[in-house]
Design a protein around this motif. Structure first.
Motif, PDB file in Angstrom:
ATOM      1  N   ILE A  46       0.538  -1.558   0.075  1.00  0.00           N
ATOM      2  CA  ILE A  46       0.204  -0.234   0.002  1.00  0.00           C
ATOM      3  C   ILE A  46       0.975   0.995   0.072  1.00  0.00           C
ATOM      4  O   ILE A  46       0.664   2.690  -1.074  1.00  0.00           O
ATOM      5  N   GLU A  47       1.387   1.384   0.759  1.00  0.00           N
ATOM      6  CA  GLU A  47       2.901   2.912   0.518  1.00  0.00           C
ATOM      7  C   GLU A  47       3.879   2.773  -0.357  1.00  0.00           C
ATOM      8  O   GLU A  47       4.276   3.577  -0.946  1.00  0.00           O
ATOM      9  N   ALA A  48       4.020   1.586  -0.519  1.00  0.00           N
ATOM     10  CA  ALA A  48       4.631   1.537  -2.456  1.00  0.00           C
ATOM     11  C   ALA A  48       3.778   2.706  -3.384  1.00  0.00           C
ATOM     12  O   ALA A  48       3.806   3.153  -3.891  1.00  0.00           O
ATOM     13  N   LEU A  49       2.325   1.617  -3.098  1.00  0.00           N
ATOM     14  CA  LEU A  49       1.141   2.483  -4.229  1.00  0.00           C
ATOM     15  C   LEU A  49       1.214   3.689  -3.917  1.00  0.00           C
ATOM     16  O   LEU A  49       0.772   4.598  -5.396  1.00  0.00           O
ATOM     17  N   ARG A  50       0.968   4.201  -2.801  1.00  0.00           N
ATOM     18  CA  ARG A  50       1.191   5.550  -2.858  1.00  0.00           C
ATOM     19  C   ARG A  50       2.712   6.221  -3.331  1.00  0.00           C
ATOM     20  O   ARG A  50       1.762   7.661  -3.817  1.00  0.00           O
ATOM     21  N   GLY A  51       3.705   5.718  -3.018  1.00  0.00           N
ATOM     22  CA  GLY A  51       4.397   6.739  -3.628  1.00  0.00           C
ATOM     23  C   GLY A  51       4.316   6.456  -4.816  1.00  0.00           C
ATOM     24  O   GLY A  51       4.832   7.500  -5.221  1.00  0.00           O
ATOM     25  N   ASP A  52       3.656   5.960  -5.835  1.00  0.00           N
ATOM     26  CA  ASP A  52       3.365   6.422  -6.713  1.00  0.00           C
ATOM     27  C   ASP A  52       2.966   7.142  -7.898  1.00  0.00           C
ATOM     28  O   ASP A  52       2.779   7.342  -9.260  1.00  0.00           O
ATOM     29  N   GLN A  53       1.311   7.751  -6.817  1.00  0.00           N
ATOM     30  CA  GLN A  53       0.946   7.962  -7.144  1.00  0.00           C
ATOM     31  C   GLN A  53       1.127   9.429  -7.445  1.00  0.00           C
ATOM     32  O   GLN A  53       2.365  10.427  -6.681  1.00  0.00           O
ATOM     33  N   PRO A  54       0.667  10.541  -8.502  1.00  0.00           N
ATOM     34  CA  PRO A  54       1.850  12.007  -8.571  1.00  0.00           C
ATOM     35  C   PRO A  54       0.890  13.344  -7.690  1.00  0.00           C
ATOM     36  O   PRO A  54      -0.192  12.574  -7.501  1.00  0.00           O
ATOM     37  N   GLY A  55       1.661  13.424  -6.833  1.00  0.00           N
ATOM     38  CA  GLY A  55       1.309  14.211  -6.048  1.00  0.00           C
ATOM     39  C   GLY A  55       0.424  16.150  -6.040  1.00  0.00           C
ATOM     40  O   GLY A  55       0.366  16.630  -5.647  1.00  0.00           O
TER      41      GLY A  55
END
Length: 95
Positions: A86-95
């Motif tokens: 989940i943390e890895a997926l959050r890191g992939d999102q453009p922010g």
């Protein structure tokens, strides 16, 4: 410092040491005497206190063992793996 001054200081330190040693021995004798006079009632109280402390320590050890073993179980490892994904997926999102 001359020879007689050194001899005097050595004797003075020796006397002070003897006085302090006897003082602490006397305090120990007074304490032993007080424990004997208090009788077995205090022994029962001390025994109850020690038994209660032992039970509390056993409970703490059980909790620590559970924490140690639960952290290494298959479910805990799976939970950590999912949390990392989940943390890895959050890191992939453009922010």
């Amino acid at each position: 410092m001359n020879l007689w001054t050194m001899i005097f200081l050595i004797v003075l330190v020796g006397c002070a040491t003897n006085v302090l040693t006897e003082r602490y021995r006397a305090m120990g004798r007074i304490e032993k005497r007080a424990r004997k006079e208090s009788g077995p009632a205090s022994t029962v109280d001390e025994s109850a206190v020690q038994t209660r402390e032992l039970q509390e320590l056993r409970e703490r050890i059980k909790v620590l063992e559970r924490i140690a073993t639960d952290g290494n179980s298959v479910d805990a490892n799976e939970t950590r793996r999912i949390a990392r994904e989940i943390e890895a997926l959050r890191g992939d999102q453009p922010g």
